[in-house]
Design a protein around this motif. Sequence first.
Motif, mmCIF file in Angstrom:
data_model
loop_
_atom_site.group_PDB
_atom_site.id
_atom_site.type_symbol
_atom_site.label_atom_id
_atom_site.label_comp_id
_atom_site.label_asym_id
_atom_site.label_seq_id
_atom_site.Cartn_x
_atom_site.Cartn_y
_atom_site.Cartn_z
ATOM 1 N N PHE A 120 41.650 38.242 41.946
ATOM 2 C CA PHE A 120 40.797 39.164 41.181
ATOM 3 C C PHE A 120 41.491 40.445 40.739
ATOM 4 O O PHE A 120 41.057 41.084 39.785
ATOM 5 N N VAL A 121 42.567 40.833 41.384
ATOM 6 C CA VAL A 121 43.236 42.077 41.005
ATOM 7 C C VAL A 121 43.900 42.006 39.623
ATOM 8 O O VAL A 121 43.790 42.953 38.830
ATOM 9 N N PRO A 122 44.577 40.902 39.271
ATOM 10 C CA PRO A 122 45.265 40.875 37.963
ATOM 11 C C PRO A 122 44.354 41.101 36.761
ATOM 12 O O PRO A 122 44.811 41.575 35.718
ATOM 13 N N ALA A 123 43.077 40.772 36.891
ATOM 14 C CA ALA A 123 42.155 40.990 35.769
ATOM 15 C C ALA A 123 42.088 42.474 35.415
ATOM 16 O O ALA A 123 41.930 42.842 34.247
ATOM 17 N N TRP A 124 42.221 43.346 36.437
ATOM 18 C CA TRP A 124 42.181 44.789 36.188
ATOM 19 C C TRP A 124 43.505 45.303 35.617
ATOM 20 O O TRP A 124 43.580 46.428 35.156
ATOM 21 N N ARG A 125 44.519 44.479 35.671
ATOM 22 C CA ARG A 125 45.800 44.827 35.054
ATOM 23 C C ARG A 125 45.810 44.419 33.581
ATOM 24 O O ARG A 125 46.667 44.834 32.802
ATOM 25 N N GLY A 126 44.858 43.583 33.202
ATOM 26 C CA GLY A 126 44.746 43.157 31.817
ATOM 27 C C GLY A 126 45.716 42.058 31.447
ATOM 28 O O GLY A 126 46.052 41.900 30.277
ATOM 29 N N HIS A 129 42.582 36.517 31.610
ATOM 30 C CA HIS A 129 41.225 36.591 31.076
ATOM 31 C C HIS A 129 40.207 36.952 32.158
ATOM 32 O O HIS A 129 39.366 37.811 31.985
ATOM 33 N N SER A 130 40.252 36.240 33.285
ATOM 34 C CA SER A 130 39.230 36.484 34.298
ATOM 35 C C SER A 130 39.728 36.281 35.719
ATOM 36 O O SER A 130 39.007 36.547 36.656
ATOM 37 N N ALA A 131 40.925 35.816 35.891
ATOM 38 C CA ALA A 131 41.577 35.671 37.196
ATOM 39 C C ALA A 131 41.070 34.455 37.969
ATOM 40 O O ALA A 131 41.574 33.355 37.787
ATOM 41 N N ASN A 132 40.068 34.622 38.836
ATOM 42 C CA ASN A 132 39.755 33.568 39.787
ATOM 43 C C ASN A 132 39.040 32.368 39.170
ATOM 44 O O ASN A 132 38.293 32.478 38.196
ATOM 45 N N ASP A 133 39.269 31.204 39.793
ATOM 46 C CA ASP A 133 38.532 29.993 39.451
ATOM 47 C C ASP A 133 37.178 30.079 40.156
ATOM 48 O O ASP A 133 37.120 30.080 41.388
#
Length: 375
Positions: A120-126, A129-133
Amino acid sequence: MTMTHTLNPTADIATDIDDVARLIGPDGTRVTDPELERWVADVDAETLRGLYRDMVLVRRIDTEGVALQRQGQLGLWAPCRGQEAVQVGTARALRADDFVFPSYREVGVHHVRGAAPQDFVPAWRGVTHSANDPYTTNTATSQIIIGAQTLHAVGYAMGIQRDGADQVSVAYFGDGATSQGDVNEAMVFASSFSAPVVFVCSNNQWAISEPVSVQAAYPIAGRAPGFGIPSLRVDGNDVLACLAAMRWATHRARTGQGPAYIEAVTYRMGPHTTSDDPTRYRDEAEVERWRRRDPIDRLEAFLRGQGELDDAFSRSVDADADILGAAVRAATLGARTPEPLEVFDHVYAEPHTGLDEQRGWFAAYLDGFAAEEEA
């Protein structure tokens, strides 16, 4: 069983923050509430220590997230400091096969549901698209559109009904979302179809810079009965009460009695997001009042008073938090920045001429920057 015993529908929402159901008071003393007690009769000291550990770890994730954004490593972060009890207590009451629809602030729910920082953290890095499955942890990706996830949760719950299953769908949202049409429409459908869904409103007192007293003259939990949905207004800084409330709500939904609504009264200690400056609209005295209600300090005081938490355990939790903090940093710093044109790769499952045309336009746009640099 309808647990509206603590709800005074004519209470002043701005002043009656203690008109809530609770089991552990702000000073760490045990409070008797027969209706809540029955739902946590099996909770022992080991379980409470587990809840304490959960909250400490969630706070560490949040602390790292804020720091990484300030360092320029994340584009944005929505802090959850002060709201750990709502997220941990309610999420721990769920089964693994229940499905959760969180807002953007429920990092604690993601953690409890088994998500790792890289989920979930990479989504905040942009960079994704949404990170987790969603199907790995039965938790939807964090919803940015205010209140939209409530409709998704009700739709999923109606699907559960038609499958003849006994899972529960859960929607998390803030007090600000209750002013959105989506939330009210979701409750109409949930009530009309007796959908097995639980609505969890984390009333953290502020919808960005708008105080809850402006959007609601009376407790938010009082709205749900108007839709035919029983509600409970609970102390959102009391993790044990949050666990009890969610067990009540999920039992109701799971056994075919229809939806339930929880208003967890808590407080956002930090900014709305890291792009917000809360000192512009609230004073430090208010923040200090809520700091004395800290959910982690409260449970620690109770456990220490019972002789069930010592320094050795506290040190072990802190060590686990250090490991998790390092994992958050690694997930952030190790995230691969995709090539710009990769944004088109997963828009459609099959090739699409319109998308090819847009890809060409974007490629030409990017080439223009290269031409400027060469000139």
